[in-house]
Design a protein around this motif. Structure first.
Motif, PDB file in Angstrom:
ATOM      1  N   LEU A  13       0.657  -1.221   0.061  1.00 22.04           N
ATOM      2  CA  LEU A  13      -0.165  -0.031  -0.041  1.00 22.04           C
ATOM      3  C   LEU A  13       0.971   1.173   0.015  1.00 22.04           C
ATOM      4  O   LEU A  13       0.513   2.077   0.602  1.00 22.04           O
ATOM      5  CB  LEU A  13      -0.835   0.046   1.206  1.00 22.04           C
ATOM      6  CG  LEU A  13      -1.876  -1.051   1.224  1.00 22.04           C
ATOM      7  CD1 LEU A  13      -2.629  -1.246   2.688  1.00 22.04           C
ATOM      8  CD2 LEU A  13      -2.557  -1.159   0.151  1.00 22.04           C
ATOM      9  N   THR A  14       2.147   1.146  -0.731  1.00 22.30           N
ATOM     10  CA  THR A  14       3.053   2.139  -0.700  1.00 22.30           C
ATOM     11  C   THR A  14       2.581   3.316  -1.595  1.00 22.30           C
ATOM     12  O   THR A  14       3.461   4.449  -1.584  1.00 22.30           O
ATOM     13  CB  THR A  14       4.480   1.933  -1.189  1.00 22.30           C
ATOM     14  OG1 THR A  14       4.275   1.069  -2.290  1.00 22.30           O
ATOM     15  CG2 THR A  14       4.818   0.803  -0.267  1.00 22.30           C
ATOM     16  N   GLY A  15       1.418   3.372  -2.319  1.00 23.44           N
ATOM     17  CA  GLY A  15       1.185   4.422  -2.993  1.00 23.44           C
ATOM     18  C   GLY A  15       1.204   4.351  -4.539  1.00 23.44           C
ATOM     19  O   GLY A  15       1.798   3.029  -4.963  1.00 23.44           O
ATOM     20  N   GLY A  16       1.136   5.119  -5.434  1.00 20.36           N
ATOM     21  CA  GLY A  16       1.300   4.766  -6.883  1.00 20.36           C
ATOM     22  C   GLY A  16      -0.123   4.130  -7.353  1.00 20.36           C
ATOM     23  O   GLY A  16      -0.944   4.131  -6.489  1.00 20.36           O
ATOM     24  N   VAL A  17      -0.086   3.647  -8.541  1.00 18.74           N
ATOM     25  CA  VAL A  17      -1.358   3.070  -9.226  1.00 18.74           C
ATOM     26  C   VAL A  17      -1.115   1.928  -9.551  1.00 18.74           C
ATOM     27  O   VAL A  17      -0.041   1.359 -10.049  1.00 18.74           O
ATOM     28  CB  VAL A  17      -1.715   3.908 -10.244  1.00 18.74           C
ATOM     29  CG1 VAL A  17      -0.835   4.210 -11.411  1.00 18.74           C
ATOM     30  CG2 VAL A  17      -3.376   3.596 -10.834  1.00 18.74           C
ATOM     31  N   ALA A  18      -1.939   0.977  -9.246  1.00 19.56           N
ATOM     32  CA  ALA A  18      -2.099  -0.651  -9.706  1.00 19.56           C
ATOM     33  C   ALA A  18      -2.287  -0.503 -11.224  1.00 19.56           C
ATOM     34  O   ALA A  18      -3.269   0.147 -11.977  1.00 19.56           O
ATOM     35  CB  ALA A  18      -3.007  -1.206  -8.854  1.00 19.56           C
ATOM     36  N   ALA A  19      -1.672  -1.536 -11.756  1.00 22.02           N
ATOM     37  CA  ALA A  19      -1.872  -1.687 -13.350  1.00 22.02           C
ATOM     38  C   ALA A  19      -3.315  -2.065 -13.829  1.00 22.02           C
ATOM     39  O   ALA A  19      -3.751  -1.616 -14.461  1.00 22.02           O
ATOM     40  CB  ALA A  19      -0.912  -2.940 -13.834  1.00 22.02           C
ATOM     41  N   TYR A  20      -3.874  -2.882 -12.709  1.00 22.25           N
ATOM     42  CA  TYR A  20      -5.265  -3.155 -13.044  1.00 22.25           C
ATOM     43  C   TYR A  20      -6.228  -2.036 -13.061  1.00 22.25           C
ATOM     44  O   TYR A  20      -7.283  -2.280 -13.555  1.00 22.25           O
ATOM     45  CB  TYR A  20      -5.639  -4.431 -12.159  1.00 22.25           C
ATOM     46  CG  TYR A  20      -5.744  -3.999 -10.790  1.00 22.25           C
ATOM     47  CD1 TYR A  20      -6.404  -3.215  -9.847  1.00 22.25           C
ATOM     48  CD2 TYR A  20      -4.847  -4.918  -9.775  1.00 22.25           C
ATOM     49  CE1 TYR A  20      -6.427  -3.043  -8.569  1.00 22.25           C
ATOM     50  CE2 TYR A  20      -4.614  -4.659  -8.268  1.00 22.25           C
ATOM     51  CZ  TYR A  20      -5.631  -3.674  -7.797  1.00 22.25           C
ATOM     52  OH  TYR A  20      -5.543  -3.522  -6.406  1.00 22.25           O
ATOM     53  N   ALA A  21      -5.899  -0.965 -12.365  1.00 22.48           N
ATOM     54  CA  ALA A  21      -6.829   0.081 -12.175  1.00 22.48           C
ATOM     55  C   ALA A  21      -6.884   0.968 -13.389  1.00 22.48           C
ATOM     56  O   ALA A  21      -7.779   1.788 -13.597  1.00 22.48           O
ATOM     57  CB  ALA A  21      -6.518   1.019 -11.128  1.00 22.48           C
ATOM     58  N   LEU A  22      -5.722   0.681 -14.188  1.00 23.46           N
ATOM     59  CA  LEU A  22      -5.474   1.389 -15.608  1.00 23.46           C
ATOM     60  C   LEU A  22      -5.743   0.502 -16.665  1.00 23.46           C
ATOM     61  O   LEU A  22      -5.723   1.136 -17.976  1.00 23.46           O
ATOM     62  CB  LEU A  22      -4.312   1.994 -15.668  1.00 23.46           C
ATOM     63  CG  LEU A  22      -3.805   3.060 -14.764  1.00 23.46           C
ATOM     64  CD1 LEU A  22      -2.372   3.445 -14.894  1.00 23.46           C
ATOM     65  CD2 LEU A  22      -4.687   4.478 -14.752  1.00 23.46           C
TER      66      LEU A  22
END
Length: 306
Positions: free
Chosen positions: A281-290
């Motif tokens: 949960l370190t931040g950034g965006v998950a590939a599955y969300a894009l």
């Protein structure tokens, strides 16, 4: 991969700093959930920049109090309109009653980590409120948004890292209900909505972006045990609680700043486009969300559901 969007602003920047020098005179804006948390500050800063703002709220009394507070600090009128995102009829009615163009829509309202609750349709409350309610609202406002090429801003969360959209059992009919994965799934849905709407509405001049506001102590956490919240915050290295003024900054950037003119289909945090998540949960965006396929699938499922 297109170039990452960056700005001079940081996690410490406030909404007012992001909006400094921006003139929104003649622009009309709606902020859902504008009577609590970062919604209040988002609305306040947009009003101060000259926009005609409507706060869309479930609690009319809280809405009127907030409007009076913003009017007192800005000297400008704030409109209040009823909206219960868990109620499809309410979301559809808000859209149907809107007259004329809409330049800025901030989908800010949400519920978090609620006990297992279902809408009359049998839908899981967090997905129904955070995603399906905003889906109906935003698609219902499409004509108003397309009139003058609007900006749609979708408030997501780093909690999207807790779960993709589980298409096989979105509403927890088969699997045991868990508040955090349910919340995470709804926040992933927020990002996927932005990805798909950006594609579908590009020709209309509408931009749609999602964001993580940061960790802010607000009424959103009313269903969460304070000790559990403290454990979650401590589990993320370097996570610092933001003020409400800092928490609203990324929403205001995407709603109003010339620095992101024409940018669409992206996910921001700390007033810059997010980097790919590096695990946990370190931040950034998950590939599955894009993921474009998941975004398209979610849109179809949402249309069929509502």
């Amino acid at each position: 991969m297109s170039e990452r969007i960056t700005t001079p602003f940081t996690a410490d920047s406030t909404a007012a700093e992001v909006a400094a020098g921006v003139d929104l005179t003649g622009k009309r804006a709606v902020v859902t959930g504008g009577a609590s948390g970062i919604g209040v500050e988002t609305a306040r800063v947009l009003v101060a920049a000259g926009a005609e703002v409507t706060i869309a709220v479930r609690n009319a009394d809280a809405g009127r109090r907030t409007a009076a507070d913003i009017e007192a600090t800005t000297g400008r009128e704030v409109r209040v309109a009823p909206l219960d995102l868990a109620d499809q009829a309410s979301a559809a009615a808000f859209a149907a009653n809107w007259d004329g163009p809409l330049h800025i829509l901030v989908n800010n309202a949400g519920v978090m980590a609620t006990p297992e609750t279902r809408t009359p349709e049998g839908w899981e409350l967090q997905f129904a409120t955070n995603h399906l309610g905003h889906f109906t609202l935003t698609t219902g406002l499409h004509r108003a948004l397309a009139a003058e090429g609007a900006r749609v801003v979708v408030v997501s969360s780093s909690a999207h890292l807790m779960s993709p959209v589980v298409f096989e059992d979105i509403h927890f009919h088969e699997r045991p209900y868990e508040p955090w994965p349910a919340y995470g799934q709804s926040k992933t849905a927020n990002i996927l909505f932005a990805v798909e709407a950006a594609q579908r509405w590009a020709a209309d001049g509408i931009t749609v972006n999602a964001l993580m506001p940061g960790s802010i102590a607000t009424n959103l956490q009313r269903h969460v045990d304070p000790e559990e919240l403290a454990r979650l915050a401590a589990s993320v290295p370097g996570r610092v609680l933001k003020t409400v003024e800092q928490g609203a900054a990324t929403s205001v950037l995407l709603a109003a700043s010339p620095l992101v003119e024409g940018v669409t289909g992206r996910y921001f945090e700390d007033s810059n486009e997010a980097l790919p998540n590096q695990g946990g949960l370190t931040g950034g965006v998950a590939a599955y969300a894009l993921d474009r396929e998941a975004a398209s699938r979610l849109w179809k499922v949402s249309e069929e559901t509502v």
